[in-house]
Design a protein around this motif. Structure first.
Motif, short mmCIF file in Angstrom:
data_model
loop_
_atom_site.label_atom_id
_atom_site.label_comp_id
_atom_site.label_asym_id
_atom_site.label_seq_id
_atom_site.Cartn_x
_atom_site.Cartn_y
_atom_site.Cartn_z
N THR A 103 3.50 -4.05 -2.68
CA THR A 103 3.30 -2.61 -2.91
C THR A 103 4.62 -1.93 -3.23
O THR A 103 4.73 -1.17 -4.20
CB THR A 103 2.66 -1.97 -1.66
OG1 THR A 103 1.37 -2.55 -1.48
CG2 THR A 103 2.52 -0.47 -1.83
N THR A 112 5.49 -0.43 -6.85
CA THR A 112 5.74 1.01 -6.89
C THR A 112 7.14 1.29 -7.43
O THR A 112 7.34 2.21 -8.22
CB THR A 112 5.59 1.62 -5.49
OG1 THR A 112 4.37 1.14 -4.91
CG2 THR A 112 5.55 3.13 -5.54
N THR A 148 -5.15 1.58 -5.23
CA THR A 148 -5.61 0.20 -5.16
C THR A 148 -6.43 -0.18 -6.39
O THR A 148 -6.24 -1.26 -6.97
CB THR A 148 -6.50 -0.01 -3.91
OG1 THR A 148 -5.76 0.38 -2.77
CG2 THR A 148 -6.90 -1.46 -3.77
N ASP A 201 -0.85 -6.76 -2.65
CA ASP A 201 -0.78 -5.32 -2.47
C ASP A 201 -1.49 -4.98 -1.17
O ASP A 201 -2.50 -5.62 -0.83
CB ASP A 201 -1.48 -4.61 -3.65
CG ASP A 201 -1.65 -3.13 -3.40
OD1 ASP A 201 -0.65 -2.41 -3.46
OD2 ASP A 201 -2.79 -2.69 -3.13
N LEU A 232 0.06 1.82 5.22
CA LEU A 232 0.01 2.58 3.96
C LEU A 232 0.17 4.08 4.21
O LEU A 232 0.89 4.79 3.50
CB LEU A 232 -1.33 2.31 3.27
CG LEU A 232 -1.38 2.37 1.75
CD1 LEU A 232 -0.25 1.60 1.14
CD2 LEU A 232 -2.73 1.83 1.28
#
Lengths: 306, 296
Positions: A93, A97, A235, A259, A286
Motif C-alpha cells: 500500500t 501510494t 481497494t 495491498d 488502514l
C-alpha cells in the motif's frame, strides 16, 4: 408615497419603550430560531452517527488482533491459522501510494498552475471538464481501464499485474483531487503579491515559482496529503491492477503486488477466525494511515499564512 | 512654464531619439542650461487606456521631469492609477486592457515593438497602495529583485544600502531574518520601497502609498520621498491633496469626463503645473473647484 404607522419622527423617538419589551413578533422569531438550531444539531448528529459506529467497529474489533507482530510479519499459509500479519500489504500500500503520488502530484500541480495562471486559457475549460468527470468515475472502472491499457497483453502494454499498474490506477484517482484542491489554494494567493513580483521585473515563471507556489505551499501540501490519503484507502482499482500477493514484493513490475485492502477482502471472504481477525486489524491499520495523513494535513493547513 | 516640451530629454543619456523634431529640440538647448529637475525623464503622449469597450482614461499628454516628484490627483475613477500603471506597463497584465499613444522613457518608447515589459519594470519600479511584502524574511524581500536578475552573491551590502535608503535599516538591522509581515504597516511600506530600490530603478511609481497608513507613518514616507527625489524620479498618485501639496514639485489634476449620451465616465487630464501654481492659481476652474473642496 406610503406612510407606515411607525414613520420616525422626533416625537416617537422620545417615547421608545424599554429595551425589555419584546417587539410584536419577536417571541415567535426567537422560538423559530431555537427550533431551527435544534433541527440542525440533530442533522449533524445523524451525519456523525454512522461515522462513529464505523470507527467503533473497526477499533473495537481491530485493536485486539493489532500488534507489533501484525505490522512486521506476513500472513501464515492458511487462513485458519492465527498470528502473522499484513507486512506484505502495508509495504504494498505504501509503495503503490508513494509511486502514485510521484506521478500525480507533479502533474496535478502543473495542471493547477496552468488553470490558475490562464483561467480563461485555451485548454482551461477542457482540463476543468475532464478533472470533474474523473472525480466522478467509479474507481473500479479506473482499475479496468488501467488493466486494459497497461496490464493486458492484448491491446495494452502487457506490463502484467504489479506495483506500477496499481500505482497508475491510484494516480488517476488522486490526480483530480490534487488539481482541484491545488487550484483553490493557488487562487487564494493575494493578487497583491503577484503584482509586487511583476513590479520588480519578475517574469511569469519567476512569479509563479518564487512567489505564488511558496505562498500557497502549506495549502498545497494539505491538498496533496488528502489526495494521498484517499489513494491509500482505495481497494477497488487494485483488484485488476495489483491483483494482490501474500509476500513482500519490491519489484515495480512483473509480480503482483499486495495491498492492505486486498488482503482484507481475502480475509473476510474466508470463514476462518484467523483470517477475519487479521482483516479487522488490517482495517484498523488502514484507518490509522489515512487518519494520520488527514491529521497532518489539517495541522499544516492551520499553519497556512494566506 | 511649459513642461511639455521635449527640450532636454537626452541631457543625461546622450542618445538622441529617432526623428527629426526631437533632434532639433535637442540641438536648440545647450546641455546644462536648464535646472536638473526640468530635464524630461518620461514623456506621456496621447495616452488612452481601454478595458474592452470602456475607455478608462483618454488622450493624456504631459512630461515627467527627472529627479522631481510629480503628483497625480483627482477624484475617484479619474484614471490616475490606470495612467500610472501605463508608465511601467503594469496594465499589460490586465486581460482586455489596451494602451494607445506613446510613453517615452529616456527618449525611448516603452511600448515600441521589441521592448520587453520586464525590462521596463526593472528600470521603473513600483510601490503599491497596500503594503505587500512577500511572506518571506525582511532580507529575502529586499534581495528578491536582485536575485531575479541572477545576482546570488554579495547581496548583504545591497540589502543594507537599500534598507538605509528607505530609512528602515536602523529599525530592522537586528531582525533581518524575521518575516516582512511582522513589521508595522508603515515599516512594511518602507520595506516595499527598499525592495523596489534594490533593483536599481531610476523612476519609482507610487500608487497611493500612504492610503493604508496612519498619519505618523505617512509623514515618514513623505519625508523619505522628498529625500529620495535627489536620486529618483518619483510619480505618485494620491487621494490626499495636502500630501500632493506637501511633497510634490509638479501636480497633475485629473477629472472624470461624463458622456451622458453613452453613459460613459472617462478620466481626462485637466492640467499640470508647478504644485504651487496648481494650489494657489490654477488656470482651470475645475482644478480650483476640486482643490478648494467644492467637489470630489
Amino acid at each position: 408615497m406610503s406612510t407606515p404607522t411607525s414613520t420616525p419622527t422626533a416625537a416617537t423617538h422620545e417615547n421608545r419603550p424599554s429595551l425589555l419589551v419584546t417587539s410584536p413578533n419577536g417571541r415567535r422569531r426567537a422560538r423559530i430560531s431555537q427550533l431551527m438550531t435544534g433541527v440542525l444539531l440533530l442533522t449533524v448528529l445523524a451525519a456523525l452517527v454512522p461515522l462513529a459506529i464505523l470507527l467503533w467497529q473497526v477499533i473495537s474489533n481491530g485493536w485486539g488482533p493489532f500488534s507489533w507482530e501484525f505490522l512486521t510479519t506476513v500472513e501464515p499459509l492458511s487462513y485458519r491459522d492465527t498470528g502473522g500479519g499484513y507486512l506484505a500489504g502495508i509495504v504494498g500500500t505504501l509503495y503503490m501510494t508513494g509511486v502514485a503520488a510521484l506521478i500525480s502530484v507533479p502533474l496535478g500541480l502543473a495542471a493547477a498552475v496552468y488553470l490558475n495562471e490562464r483561467p480563461k486559457g485555451r485548454y482551461a475549460s477542457v482540463v476543468r471538464f475532464f478533472t470533474d468527470v474523473m472525480t466522478g468515475v467509479p474507481s473500479v472502472f479506473v482499475g479496468l481501464a488501467v488493466y486494459a491499457l497497461l496490464v493486458s497483453g492484448s491491446g495494452g502494454l502487457g506490463l502484467g499485474f504489479g506495483t506500477l499498474a496499481g500505482a497508475a490506477s491510484l494516480a488517476i484517482i488522486m490526480l483530480p483531487i490534487v488539481v482541484r484542491s491545488s487550484e483553490e489554494m493557488l487562487r487564494l494567493v493575494p493578487a497583491d503579491l503577484k503584482q509586487a513580483a511583476f513590479g520588480l521585473g519578475a517574469r511569469q515563471w519567476q512569479t509563479t515559482l518564487k512567489v505564488t507556489l511558496p505562498a500557497a505551499a502549506p495549502g498545497l501540501t494539505t491538498g496533496v496529503i488528502l489526495a494521498v490519503a484517499r489513494g491509500a484507502g482505495e481497494t477497488a482499482p487494485l483488484i485488476l491492477t495489483a491483483l494482490g500477493a501474500r509476500e513482500v514484493v519490491l519489484r515495480l513490475t512483473g509480480a503482483p503486488q499486495a495491498d492492505i485492502g486486498l488482503l482484507m477482502l481475502d480475509g473476510f471472504r474466508q470463514p476462518f477466525e484467523g483470517g477475519i481477525q487479521r482483516a479487522w486489524a488490517g482495517g484498523f491499520t488502514l484507518i490509522l494511515i489515512t487518519l494520520g495523513l488527514s491529521i497532518i494535513a489539517r495541522a499544516l493547513a492551520r499553519r497556512s499564512q494566506i | 512654464m511649459d513642461h511639455r516640451t521635449a527640450m532636454a530629454r537626452d541631457l543625461d543619456h546622450g542618445q538622441p531619439p529617432d526623428g527629426a523634431p526631437d533632434e532639433q529640440a535637442a540641438q536648440q538647448h545647450a546641455p546644462g542650461t536648464e535646472p536638473a529637475h526640468h530635464a524630461v525623464h518620461i514623456s506621456i503622449d496621447q495616452v488612452s487606456v481601454r478595458y474592452g469597450a470602456f475607455t478608462a482614461v483618454r488622450d493624456v499628454c504631459f512630461d515627467v521631469p527627472r529627479n522631481a516628484i510629480t503628483a497625480l490627483i483627482g477624484p475617484s475613477g479619474c484614471g490616475k492609477s490606470t495612467l500610472l500603471r501605463t508608465i511601467n506597463r503594469m496594465n499589460d497584465l490586465v486581460p482586455g486592457a489596451t494602451t494607445t499613444g506613446a510613453v517615452t522613457y529616456n527618449g525611448e518608447d516603452i511600448y515600441a515593438e521589441g521592448v520587453d515589459p520586464v525590462e521596463v519594470r526593472r528600470r521603473i519600479g513600483m510601490v503599491f497602495q497596500k503594503p505587500n511584502p512577500f511572506p518571506k524574511s525582511i532580507y529575502d524581500n529586499v534581495a528578491f529583485g536582485p536575485r531575479l536578475n541572477g545576482r546570488k552573491r554579495d547581496l548583504d551590502d545591497l540589502v543594507e544600502h537599500s534598507l538605509r535608503r528607505a530609512a528602515l535599516w536602523d529599525e530592522v538591522k537586528d531582525k533581518l531574518a524575521q518575516s516582512g509581515l511582522s513589521l508595522s504597516g508603515g515599516q512594511q511600506q518602507r520595506l516595499c520601497i527598499a525592495r523596489a530600490i534594490a533593483v536599481d530603478p531610476d523612476v519609482i511609481l507610487m500608487d497611493e502609498p500612504c492610503s493604508a497608513l496612519d498619519p505618523i507613518a505617512t509623514l515618514r514616507i513623505e519625508e523619505l520621498m522628498k529625500d529620495m527625489a535627489s536620486e529618483y524620479t518619483i510619480v505618485i498618485v494620491t487621494h490626499n491633496m495636502q500630501q500632493a501639496a506637501r511633497v510634490s514639485d509638479l501636480t497633475a489634476f485629473f477629472t472624470v469626463d461624463m458622456d451622458n449620451e453613452r453613459q460613459e465616465r472617462t478620466g481626462v487630464l485637466v492640467e499640470i503645473d508647478d504644485t504651487d501654481t496648481i494650489f494657489t492659481n490654477a488656470s482651470d476652474p475645475r482644478t480650483e473647484a476640486y482643490i478648494t473642496g467644492r467637489f470630489g
